[in-house]
Design a protein around this motif. Structure first.
Motif, PDB file in Angstrom:
ATOM      1  N   VAL B 398       0.838  -1.204   0.000  1.00 26.81           N
ATOM      2  CA  VAL B 398       0.000   0.000   0.000  1.00 26.81           C
ATOM      3  C   VAL B 398       0.873   1.255   0.000  1.00 26.81           C
ATOM      4  CG1 VAL B 398      -1.650   1.347   1.365  1.00 26.81           C
ATOM      5  CG2 VAL B 398      -2.042  -1.082   0.999  1.00 26.81           C
ATOM      6  N   LEU B 401       2.329   1.650  -3.490  1.00 29.86           N
ATOM      7  CA  LEU B 401       1.302   2.141  -4.409  1.00 29.86           C
ATOM      8  C   LEU B 401       1.048   3.631  -4.208  1.00 29.86           C
ATOM      9  CD1 LEU B 401      -0.860   0.974  -6.439  1.00 29.86           C
ATOM     10  CD2 LEU B 401      -2.424   1.008  -4.525  1.00 29.86           C
ATOM     11  N   ASN B 402       0.969   4.064  -2.944  1.00 28.75           N
ATOM     12  CA  ASN B 402       0.747   5.475  -2.663  1.00 28.75           C
ATOM     13  C   ASN B 402       1.900   6.326  -3.176  1.00 28.75           C
ATOM     14  OD1 ASN B 402      -1.657   6.466  -0.909  1.00 28.75           O
ATOM     15  ND2 ASN B 402      -1.202   4.423  -0.168  1.00 28.75           N
ATOM     16  N   TYR B 405       1.718   6.570  -6.911  1.00 27.92           N
ATOM     17  CA  TYR B 405       0.618   7.474  -7.278  1.00 27.92           C
ATOM     18  C   TYR B 405       0.991   8.930  -7.013  1.00 27.92           C
ATOM     19  CZ  TYR B 405      -3.860   9.840  -7.203  1.00 27.92           C
ATOM     20  OH  TYR B 405      -4.880  10.727  -7.442  1.00 27.92           O
TER      21      TYR B 405
END
Lengths: 434, 434
Positions: B398, B401-402, B405
């Protein structure tokens, strides 16, 4: 509120839920000044609140910053505030941060929990309409388990790990399923010193079937799913009180529980100041015509859960859920432009795309207008629709990743008490030995 | 505390930070009863708290449930509580939830913010040692911006969007960089009605260089990075007070700011009950020998930030950071087993793997024992090391991914005021026009 005067007409929208956001998006580049007010600075994807409450998702992945929705729109303003009253005579709203004049006002305040006047239930039970409330439920569940570990008295211990969910609509049913999975995925592994078999999930429904807004087929299927997960379903039982420990009902039946979650009723989150003919007092919803215009007003509209558009097909107004809200918001966006240009507005026609509920791993029920189905395929449909409906790429990606992880690992990592919830009643510590 | 008596020796660990968790993992399957106590039910990955504060990461992705660490270990117990006192004479600790006997006690309570006795600074400034504190900072930043939008008085408006970070250690520097990026990535887009050029990030350092525990080369590089991001660095300035609005210093210099974050000092989070020779009062750390044994006690140990192992190489003890904590926890795991088997314990030798700090997009400084470098490669090293150090696959995924992004989209979605922070002072509302 420090909003500049403009030659454009000012549309004030109260509420950034499905209806308000859907409307705001439609009003981009329409030569209007748009002011959106909300008491949170984020939009909440309410259908997944129950997964936040049960540790499957983090709060951030189902929330979306409202200012981001409004980015790059000239003459769009967001203000973080609660609206106290509407002063329709003077065309202004009165809020915590001052007054604001409107040319057109749109009430999209949604709904809130209805306790039907029972203050004791309201004080002692948990509600799940907002993210902070969901996080409170999560904290309370975990705090009660931590306390159960310390508790020697068997009755106290059981009450701490017993759950009572009042109301078997979609929220109650989905929450019951998620709790049953939380029991297996987390609680029985994390608390080896508790006898997890004692943990009960009781789902109480006043009517004679669960999910009574869905098809009979779906009711039956979801009941079977819940029972296979160990949820106890009590039909034709009405909860009469809850003192923080004992749930009493209209029969002999009582439940001892430190965690009662109330999903048995919703009502509109109405604002003061409208005429009495505009308000349906019993449900606190606002009467609107087919253009979502509030009864008795030309320039005040209501959309979403708060709006009751009574018709032959829906004598009580549309169901209080996401679909009518999204559709009414989008249509009103067009109609406001028509109205300003003195063109006729289009009446609202609800396109019922169906409804669905998930019960747990591989288990869901789906009612399409002409076709009802359940099981693994329904579960995939449910996931696809919900993922697709989340705003923002990152939320979609993070939720997807969490679901894959939770599915493969039979786990949920959101078992964190970040902000403890202080329950007012039922605190017994019986542990003081060395 | 409802912990069963056992024929095994009982090790009580106070604190589930890097040191406590590292120790607990080593004690698996060692024929010991292990009780871990913490006031949170999760382990916090403190090095990334600043990203939670600035909206880059959600709290859940840097927290890990302690009970999950302890899963599948027979005779391991976790209890959620705060320890009030140690009663060494009777070999027990006294906590909020009762007393507990120990055979071996390990104090791993970490550190807390040091305000050097200034109560007014303590009351009015923000600290960032825990997840709730980081979330408070996030809420306060966003609340102040929302208030700035409403404020007409220019001086008030500026104070609301001005930031003062006191202390230019790794926390202050990383936070300054992250705030500068938050300004660009979020604030200037979200608040078009504010003149974002007025937003200042002031980093105040009492000494003559920032990051003064790192190499001079890294200090210079990080200073250049921060200045390129628009951060104002004030060296040789000591903050003397903060009344909630005005920061005063030892010179003529003052700052008007509603958001002061204090990272200028840490001290041990000591527990009452140890003898005075064991405590270094000035820094509230506990004196330990080379086996992390607390001075004057055979069966009480201290590890991590709280432990000061004074030596010629480190006359003040080791630096209060993750590496010594992890290494001391792991070694003590072995030494406790040796001690019980009457074998000699191994003395602790700190393996200094170096230190690093990230300043923002593509910018970091890394000090390895023999080599110092900065820039894009350092930034990748920083990310790799931090990702790798996070506990749990899901957190790694996570966070990754953050980061991807946020990097690609120049965005951070965690701009959510989930729990508003109620600041005690500086509330001026000057908006009441229509």
């Amino acid at each position: 509120m420090n909003i500049p005067q403009s030659s454009k007409k000012r549309v004030v929208i109260i509420g950034g839920g499905f209806a308000g956001i859907s409307l705001a998006k439609k009003l981009k580049n329409k030569n209007l000044q748009v002011v959106l007010l909300d008491k949170h600075n984020y939009h909440t994807f309410q259908p997944l609140l129950y997964q936040v409450a049960t540790g499957g998702l983090e709060a951030g992945s189902i929330a979306y910053p409202i200012r981001k929705v409004m980015q790059d729109c000239p003459d769009f303003y967001f203000r973080l505030t609660s609206v106290k009253e509407i002063d329709a005579d003077n065309q202004k709203i009165i809020s915590e941060i001052g007054d604001l004049h409107y040319d057109y006002l749109v009430i999209a305040t949604g709904s809130k929990t209805n306790y039907f006047g029972n203050k004791e239930i309201e004080r002692n039970s948990m509600s799940m309409k907002t993210i902070p409330q969901s996080l409170n439920i999560r904290s309370l569940i975990l705090e009660n388990f931590e306390q159960a570990v310390l508790t020697k008295d068997a009755a106290d211990k059981n009450a701490l790990i017993n759950f009572v969910l009042v109301g078997a609509g979609p929220t109650g049913v989905e929450l019951a399923g998620a709790l049953a999975e939380m029991k297996k995925a987390i609680l029985q592994k994390d608390y080896p010193d508790l006898d997890i078999r004692k943990m009960e999930i009781n789902l109480i429904q006043s009517g004679d079937r669960i999910l009574n807004t869905m098809s009979e087929k779906s009711s039956k299927a979801s009941e079977a799913f819940l029972e296979s997960l160990g949820v106890k379903i009590w039909k034709n039982v009405r909860v009469t009180n809850y003192d923080g420990r004992t749930v009493t009902t209209n029969s002999e039946l009582t439940f001892e529980s430190a965690t009662v979650i109330w999903t048995a009723g919703v009502q509109g989150a109405a604002i003061q100041g409208l005429s009495s003919e505009a308000l349906i007092e019993r449900v606190e919803r606002i009467r609107v015509n087919e253009f979502n215009q509030v009864k008795g007003y030309d320039n005040i509209f209501a959309i979403g859960d708060i709006a009751a558009m009574e018709s032959d097909a829906n004598p009580q107004g549309h169901p209080m859920m996401a679909q009518p809200a999204l559709q009414q918001g989008a249509l009103l966006g067009e109609n406001l432009v028509h109205l300003i240009q003195n063109q006729p507005m289009k009446p609202f026609l609800y396109n019922d795309k169906g409804s669905m509920a998930t019960i747990g791993r591989n288990k869901a029920v789906v009612d399409l207008p002409k076709y009802h189905f359940s099981g693994v395929f329904a579960w995939f449909v449910w996931m696809f629709v919900h993922l697709f409906s989340l705003i923002g790429f990152k939320n979609k990606a993070v939720v997807f990743l969490n679901w894959v992880y939770n599915y493969i690992r039979f786990d949920r990592e959101g078992r964190l008490i970040i902000r403890p919830y202080k329950k007012k009643s039922f605190t017994t510590f019986t542990s003081d030995e060395i």
